[in-house]
Design a protein around this motif. Structure first.
Motif, PDB file in Angstrom:
ATOM      1  N   ASN A 245       1.023  -1.174  -0.111  1.00  0.00           N
ATOM      2  CA  ASN A 245      -0.036  -0.030  -0.031  1.00  0.00           C
ATOM      3  C   ASN A 245       0.883   1.386   0.020  1.00  0.00           C
ATOM      4  OD1 ASN A 245       0.492  -0.838   3.075  1.00  0.00           O
ATOM      5  ND2 ASN A 245      -0.199   1.323   3.155  1.00  0.00           N
ATOM      6  N   ASP A 246       0.232   2.248  -0.667  1.00  0.00           N
ATOM      7  CA  ASP A 246       1.063   3.584  -0.348  1.00  0.00           C
ATOM      8  C   ASP A 246       0.923   3.922   1.418  1.00  0.00           C
ATOM      9  OD1 ASP A 246       1.347   3.921  -2.851  1.00  0.00           O
ATOM     10  OD2 ASP A 246      -0.199   5.594  -3.224  1.00  0.00           O
ATOM     11  N   ASN A 247       1.933   4.648   1.689  1.00  0.00           N
ATOM     12  CA  ASN A 247       1.773   5.052   3.261  1.00  0.00           C
ATOM     13  C   ASN A 247       1.167   6.497   3.311  1.00  0.00           C
ATOM     14  OD1 ASN A 247       3.722   7.329   2.388  1.00  0.00           O
ATOM     15  ND2 ASN A 247       5.495   6.241   2.848  1.00  0.00           N
ATOM     16  N   ASP A 248       1.196   6.722   4.541  1.00  0.00           N
ATOM     17  CA  ASP A 248       0.127   8.086   4.752  1.00  0.00           C
ATOM     18  C   ASP A 248       0.723   9.265   4.216  1.00  0.00           C
ATOM     19  OD1 ASP A 248      -1.359   6.338   6.571  1.00  0.00           O
ATOM     20  OD2 ASP A 248      -0.550   7.057   8.472  1.00  0.00           O
ATOM     21  N   GLN A 249       2.022   9.396   3.622  1.00  0.00           N
ATOM     22  CA  GLN A 249       2.542  10.482   2.990  1.00  0.00           C
ATOM     23  C   GLN A 249       2.484  10.396   1.738  1.00  0.00           C
ATOM     24  OE1 GLN A 249       3.210  12.216   5.478  1.00  0.00           O
ATOM     25  NE2 GLN A 249       2.981  10.585   6.835  1.00  0.00           N
ATOM     26  N   GLU A 250       1.757   9.306   1.004  1.00  0.00           N
ATOM     27  CA  GLU A 250       1.416   9.206  -0.663  1.00  0.00           C
ATOM     28  C   GLU A 250       2.439   8.851  -1.244  1.00  0.00           C
ATOM     29  OE1 GLU A 250      -1.505   9.286  -1.249  1.00  0.00           O
ATOM     30  OE2 GLU A 250      -2.266   9.963   0.602  1.00  0.00           O
ATOM     31  N   TYR A 251       3.348   7.680  -0.917  1.00  0.00           N
ATOM     32  CA  TYR A 251       4.313   7.219  -1.574  1.00  0.00           C
ATOM     33  C   TYR A 251       4.703   5.753  -1.277  1.00  0.00           C
ATOM     34  CZ  TYR A 251       7.858   7.898   2.179  1.00  0.00           C
ATOM     35  OH  TYR A 251       8.417   8.094   3.225  1.00  0.00           O
ATOM     36  N   LYS A 252       5.313   5.024  -1.652  1.00  0.00           N
ATOM     37  CA  LYS A 252       5.892   3.708  -1.466  1.00  0.00           C
ATOM     38  C   LYS A 252       7.167   3.202  -1.894  1.00  0.00           C
ATOM     39  CE  LYS A 252       2.893   1.398  -4.829  1.00  0.00           C
ATOM     40  NZ  LYS A 252       1.876   0.639  -4.958  1.00  0.00           N
ATOM     41  N   VAL A 253       7.772   2.605  -1.146  1.00  0.00           N
ATOM     42  CA  VAL A 253       9.257   2.339  -1.631  1.00  0.00           C
ATOM     43  C   VAL A 253       9.238   1.139  -2.934  1.00  0.00           C
ATOM     44  CG1 VAL A 253      10.643   2.731   0.580  1.00  0.00           C
ATOM     45  CG2 VAL A 253       9.468   0.351  -0.058  1.00  0.00           C
ATOM     46  N   GLY A 254      10.316   1.236  -3.509  1.00  0.00           N
ATOM     47  CA  GLY A 254      10.260   0.120  -4.637  1.00  0.00           C
ATOM     48  C   GLY A 254      10.481  -1.365  -4.214  1.00  0.00           C
ATOM     49  N   ASP A 255       9.804  -2.207  -5.206  1.00  0.00           N
ATOM     50  CA  ASP A 255      10.045  -3.575  -4.873  1.00  0.00           C
ATOM     51  C   ASP A 255      11.458  -3.944  -4.832  1.00  0.00           C
ATOM     52  OD1 ASP A 255       7.431  -3.484  -5.378  1.00  0.00           O
ATOM     53  OD2 ASP A 255       7.318  -4.701  -7.286  1.00  0.00           O
ATOM     54  N   HIS A 281      18.384  -5.759  -6.095  1.00  0.00           N
ATOM     55  CA  HIS A 281      17.862  -4.927  -7.186  1.00  0.00           C
ATOM     56  C   HIS A 281      16.908  -4.197  -6.654  1.00  0.00           C
ATOM     57  CE1 HIS A 281      15.349  -3.639 -10.528  1.00  0.00           C
ATOM     58  NE2 HIS A 281      16.469  -3.380 -11.174  1.00  0.00           N
ATOM     59  N   SER A 282      16.755  -3.032  -6.539  1.00  0.00           N
ATOM     60  CA  SER A 282      15.727  -2.359  -5.845  1.00  0.00           C
ATOM     61  C   SER A 282      15.277  -0.890  -6.863  1.00  0.00           C
ATOM     62  CB  SER A 282      15.784  -1.702  -4.497  1.00  0.00           C
ATOM     63  OG  SER A 282      16.879  -0.856  -4.242  1.00  0.00           O
ATOM     64  N   GLY A 283      13.790  -0.890  -6.868  1.00  0.00           N
ATOM     65  CA  GLY A 283      13.031   0.005  -7.560  1.00  0.00           C
ATOM     66  C   GLY A 283      13.203   1.474  -7.044  1.00  0.00           C
ATOM     67  N   LYS A 284      12.821   2.387  -7.846  1.00  0.00           N
ATOM     68  CA  LYS A 284      12.509   3.713  -7.351  1.00  0.00           C
ATOM     69  C   LYS A 284      11.492   3.759  -6.384  1.00  0.00           C
ATOM     70  CE  LYS A 284      14.488   5.651 -11.797  1.00  0.00           C
ATOM     71  NZ  LYS A 284      14.063   6.629 -12.956  1.00  0.00           N
ATOM     72  N   ILE A 285      11.455   5.003  -5.633  1.00  0.00           N
ATOM     73  CA  ILE A 285      10.302   5.267  -4.829  1.00  0.00           C
ATOM     74  C   ILE A 285       9.087   5.845  -5.746  1.00  0.00           C
ATOM     75  CG2 ILE A 285       9.335   6.986  -3.229  1.00  0.00           C
ATOM     76  CD1 ILE A 285      12.066   7.061  -1.746  1.00  0.00           C
ATOM     77  N   ARG A 286       8.024   5.373  -5.423  1.00  0.00           N
ATOM     78  CA  ARG A 286       6.735   5.736  -6.479  1.00  0.00           C
ATOM     79  C   ARG A 286       5.810   6.468  -5.651  1.00  0.00           C
ATOM     80  NH1 ARG A 286       5.351  -0.550  -7.502  1.00  0.00           N
ATOM     81  NH2 ARG A 286       6.545  -0.608  -5.573  1.00  0.00           N
ATOM     82  N   GLY A 287       5.658   7.897  -6.134  1.00  0.00           N
ATOM     83  CA  GLY A 287       5.018   8.976  -5.459  1.00  0.00           C
ATOM     84  C   GLY A 287       5.964   9.613  -4.740  1.00  0.00           C
ATOM     85  N   MET A 288       5.403  10.570  -3.815  1.00  0.00           N
ATOM     86  CA  MET A 288       6.344  11.342  -3.157  1.00  0.00           C
ATOM     87  C   MET A 288       5.642  12.242  -2.042  1.00  0.00           C
ATOM     88  SD  MET A 288       6.390  14.766  -5.585  1.00  0.00           S
ATOM     89  CE  MET A 288       7.160  16.007  -4.034  1.00  0.00           C
ATOM     90  N   ASP A 289       6.510  12.467  -0.893  1.00  0.00           N
ATOM     91  CA  ASP A 289       5.970  13.141   0.442  1.00  0.00           C
ATOM     92  C   ASP A 289       5.750  14.480  -0.300  1.00  0.00           C
ATOM     93  OD1 ASP A 289       5.677  14.459   2.761  1.00  0.00           O
ATOM     94  OD2 ASP A 289       6.576  13.070   3.871  1.00  0.00           O
ATOM     95  N   SER A 290       4.716  15.303  -0.074  1.00  0.00           N
ATOM     96  CA  SER A 290       4.893  16.723  -0.737  1.00  0.00           C
ATOM     97  C   SER A 290       5.449  17.659   0.360  1.00  0.00           C
ATOM     98  CB  SER A 290       3.313  17.166  -0.778  1.00  0.00           C
ATOM     99  OG  SER A 290       2.657  17.015   0.640  1.00  0.00           O
TER     100      SER A 290
END
Length: 356
Positions: A245-255, A281-290
């Protein structure tokens, strides 16, 4: 790079399994050689009714910066790496705050219990300390430095519940499934005082890498193999972790994909040495904390994830069949990061386990 590294680790694992077909000697669970290196989590199962408590301390050091797989200087970052949050004159067009070095120390307390011969339950609580030193460049352009400052965060990190399910066990060869749930028990709202390019001291939310938690629930699936022959043991593990899930700050870490293979040699029944290769191997952060919008590389979600191949050397000791003390030292063989990130220098792990 990804295909080449996967092929390399695949050949190593295939070689280990092929060698295992030669095994013709049973092993004792009280020998040091029966344990994987201390840096491998969830490496073994227990028999019905057995318990184990463990403590690990991990320390990682980072310094300098990489752009992809190549080093990049402080001045290059400050004058050529774009600031995605640019809004002159308040926020400059390029990154003006550059990380210099970072240390991370994690304390891991674990507990294992086997309600059946085929199922081992595991719980882990983590506490982390992070420290980073940074340099601020003056104004919106040029290479004049304004000063240095430090940031830090510490506290409870994410916790983990897992089940290890035994798929095969001949005594000489063992295979089990790793099924885990990572729980966001830490904070993703840590703050610290920073020095801005306009020579102001401000309290701001720390970038993603300095937070204590991903903020998301994560699922983990994997397989672990162990083999034994006389004075030797070997193994391989693959783990795949993905946020649910996305966290409360509207982003999630990569797989994240982690694969490791190791071999160990028994100096005696109570002492063994080991060598291990680890690929991640890890992905980029998806979304962002504004709220995280500072002119520093670590504030950009695109500057997270990448590929790494590490070499680790270690030893295990076992006393009275139930006390285990182990150490492992790890260095990178290659690093290829997304965007611009700090470079890992080394990591070491020390641990104690008590089985009863």
């Amino acid at each position: 790079m990804f295909k080449h590294t996967c092929l390399t680790l695949g050949l190593i694992a295939t070689g280990l399994v092929s060698f295992s077909s030669l095994a013709d000697t049973s092993h004792s669970s009280t020998r040091a050689i029966t344990h994987a290196p201390i840096g491998v989590m969830g490496d073994h199962t227990h028999s019905k009714g057995e318990y184990m408590m463990s403590y690990r301390m991990m320390n990682m050091e980072m310094s300098g910066n990489l752009q992809g797989s190549k080093s990049i200087s402080n001045a290059q970052i400050a004058t050529s790496v774009a600031n995605p949050f640019a809004n002159p004159p308040m926020s400059p067009p390029t990154v003006r705050v550059v990380p210099q070095d970072m240390s991370t120390q994690m304390h891991m307390l674990g507990f294992m219990y086997a309600p059946t011969n085929n199922m081992t339950l595991m719980a882990m609580i983590n506490y982390v300390d992070k420290d980073m030193s940074l340099t601020t460049y003056q104004g919106g352009m040029g290479t004049n430095t304004l000063g240095n400052f430090d940031t830090a965060s510490s506290g409870l990190a994410d916790s983990k519940l897992a089940m290890l399910y035994r798929l095969f066990d001949s005594g000489k060869h063992k295979l089990h499934a790793n099924i885990g749930w990572i729980i966001p028990t830490g904070s993703e709202e840590e703050t610290a005082e920073v020095l801005t390019p306009m020579n102001m001291r401000m309290t701001m939310r720390l970038p993603y890498g300095m937070q204590l938690s991903s903020g998301s629930h994560q699922g983990e699936l994997g397989l672990t193999y162990n083999g034994f022959y006389d004075q030797y043991s070997w193994g391989a593990q693959g783990l795949y972790t993905s946020p649910l899930n996305d966290n409360d700050q509207e982003y999630k870490v990569g797989d994240k994909l982690q694969m490791t293979a190791w071999a160990a040699y028994a100096v005696s029944d109570v002492l063994s040495t080991s060598a291990r290769l680890k690929y991640s191997h890890s992905g980029k952060i998806r979304g962002m904390d504004s709220i995280i919008m500072a002119p520093v590389t670590t504030a950009n979600p695109a500057n997270y994830g990448g590929e790494m191949l590490d070499l680790a050397l270690g030893f295990n000791t076992v006393v009275a069949g139930k006390h285990r003390l182990a150490f492992e030292y790890q260095i990178p063989l290659s690093q290829d990061v997304n965007g611009v990130q700090m470079e890992m220098d080394n990591m070491w792990t020390v641990g104690y386990q008590l089985a009863f």
